[in-house]
Design a protein around this motif. Structure first.
Motif, mmCIF file in Angstrom:
data_model
loop_
_atom_site.group_PDB
_atom_site.id
_atom_site.type_symbol
_atom_site.label_atom_id
_atom_site.label_comp_id
_atom_site.label_asym_id
_atom_site.label_seq_id
_atom_site.Cartn_x
_atom_site.Cartn_y
_atom_site.Cartn_z
ATOM 1 N N LYS A 47 4.715 12.793 3.470
ATOM 2 C CA LYS A 47 4.541 11.860 4.592
ATOM 3 C C LYS A 47 5.857 11.397 5.199
ATOM 4 O O LYS A 47 5.860 10.786 6.251
ATOM 5 C CB LYS A 47 3.792 10.599 4.104
ATOM 6 N N ASP A 55 7.813 11.585 0.060
ATOM 7 C CA ASP A 55 6.753 10.578 -0.143
ATOM 8 C C ASP A 55 5.424 11.327 -0.075
ATOM 9 O O ASP A 55 4.885 11.567 1.004
ATOM 10 C CB ASP A 55 6.866 9.512 0.962
ATOM 11 N N VAL A 56 4.903 11.722 -1.238
ATOM 12 C CA VAL A 56 3.765 12.649 -1.243
ATOM 13 C C VAL A 56 2.414 11.954 -1.086
ATOM 14 O O VAL A 56 2.228 10.802 -1.467
ATOM 15 C CB VAL A 56 3.729 13.525 -2.522
ATOM 16 N N GLU A 86 -3.454 4.883 3.297
ATOM 17 C CA GLU A 86 -3.700 6.158 3.966
ATOM 18 C C GLU A 86 -4.641 5.978 5.160
ATOM 19 O O GLU A 86 -5.391 5.009 5.230
ATOM 20 C CB GLU A 86 -4.307 7.171 2.978
ATOM 21 N N THR A 132 1.191 8.277 -6.984
ATOM 22 C CA THR A 132 0.968 9.657 -6.518
ATOM 23 C C THR A 132 2.040 10.608 -7.050
ATOM 24 O O THR A 132 1.751 11.782 -7.314
ATOM 25 C CB THR A 132 0.944 9.697 -4.972
HETATM 26 MG MG LIG Z 1 1.998 6.810 -1.386
#
Ligand SMILES: [Mg+2]
Ligand SMILES: Nc1ncnc2c1ncn2[C@@H]1O[C@H](COP(=O)(O)O)[C@@H](OP(=O)(O)O)[C@H]1O
Ligand SMILES: [Mg+2]
Ligand SMILES: [Mg+2]
Length: 330
Positions: A47, A55-56, A86, A132
């Protein structure tokens, strides 16, 4: 004579219902997270902007966000203000309408002010999958420590975190647990430890910076950190503070309001404290900027929070200003 689940629901206030529903919805999100992991294709994306640290986000983050928001809005007639990490993109058919009677049983202990709370008075902060970097560790060739993954649903009222659900899908291997706290009311799902043989300080495993290291070194010098544990997730780090660690210290602005709202409420309900690195309260107003620009400092029940705040060097504090409240959408 004991009440049925429906009778307990009928006599409960909005806040208790919201927390009871959030607990069961967090478990449904946990099921979805596990299903994505079992399926094996995490569909990882990065992201962050070009040049920024990775930043996955995975399919599990997206699907869990979807089921949490859709289920909460369905249950509460679309009246909630929900801010999630999200976007609500990955569709999931399931809607969870259940609720926890263990949480509804807290109704009798709820302060009168909280019993009067209405849907329009709260902001719900959702981190559908916290940790994450651990969940997706395999994509970087490392075995994941899945017990560090949590689902976080936090409820803010008058800008403060007042209730939190922290669900651990892989608490004990594949076994899960759900921990819930309501401020000035109670904690369920965990036995709080508030006596310490050594001072264990937990901090980030994956987002370290010079300021993060400098803050930890200062705590070691002040004899406030006998041992440092690097683990993932804000939710998991706060669970650590309830089960034997003394403090969670993160002198960086990378952590967001959805990372801290549920954990803060849980910790405060248990008698602990969570502020920014300078000891200022964190604001959870709907129009606050999302990053915790002031960093995060949490201390376990019975620990002197001020002693940790005072040991953080002034130049680290100066680098981490209080989060501004904004009027425009970000
Ligand atoms: Mg995150
Ligand atoms: N520099 C940074 N950039 C993006 N997210 C960050 C960050 N520093 C911390 N975070 C977020 O804060 C949470 C806890 O971080 P850490 O495990 O490093 O302590 C994680 O939440 P998510 O896993 O929900 O994204 C992580 O992404
Ligand atoms: Mg998070
Ligand atoms: Mg997350």
């Amino acid at each position: 004579m004991s009440l049925t689940a429906d009778e307990m629901w009928a006599r409960s206030s909005f806040l208790t219902r919201l927390v009871a529903s959030s607990a069961t919805i967090s478990e449904a999100a946990g099921d979805i997270i596990k299903a994505v992991m079992t399926d094996g294709d995490l569909k990882v994306i990065n992201k962050s902007a070009v040049g920024q640290p990775i930043d996955v986000q995975t399919e599990a983050d997206r699907a869990a966000q979807y089921i949490i928001e859709k289920s909460l809005q369905l249950k509460f007639d679309n009246k909630l203000t929900i801010i999630g990490e999200e976007e609500v993109t990955s569709e999931v058919e399931r809607r969870e309408s259940g609720f926890s009677t263990d949480v509804l049983a807290l109704e009798d202990r709820l302060p009168a002010e909280f019993k009067a709370i209405k849907p329009e008075d709260v902001v719900v902060w959702v981190d559908p999958l916290d940790g994450t970097s651990e969940f997706a560790a395999k994509s970087r060739g490392r075995e994941p420590k899945l017990n560090q993954v949590t689902v976080l649903i936090g409820i803010a009222y008058k800008n403060r975190a007042i209730a939190g659900v922290v669900h651990q899908p892989y608490y004990n291997g594949t076994e899960s647990r759900t921990v819930v706290g309501i401020v000035n009311t109670g904690v369920i799902g965990l036995n709080v430890i508030s006596q310490f043989d050594e001072k264990v300080v937990v901090t980030t495993a994956s987002h370290s910076t010079d300021a993060v290291k400098k803050a930890i070194e200062a705590l070691e010098k002040a004899n406030l950190a006998d041992r440092i544990e690097k683990v993932s997730g804000a939710g998991f780090k706060v669970l650590k503070c309830l089960e034997g660690a003394t403090a969670y210290v993160f002198a960086s602005h990378g952590c967001k309001k959805w990372d801290t709202c549920a954990p803060e409420a849980l910790l405060v309900a248990a008698g602990g404290t969570l502020t920014d690195i300078s000891g200022r309260p964190i604001t959870y107003a709907a129009n606050v900027q999302h990053p915790n620009t002031g960093g995060v400092l949490a201390t376990a029940p019975t620990v002197n929070h001020d002693s940790y705040v005072n040991a953080i060097p002034d130049d680290v504090k100066a680098f981490l200003p209080e989060t501004p409240v904004v009027t425009s959408k970000q």
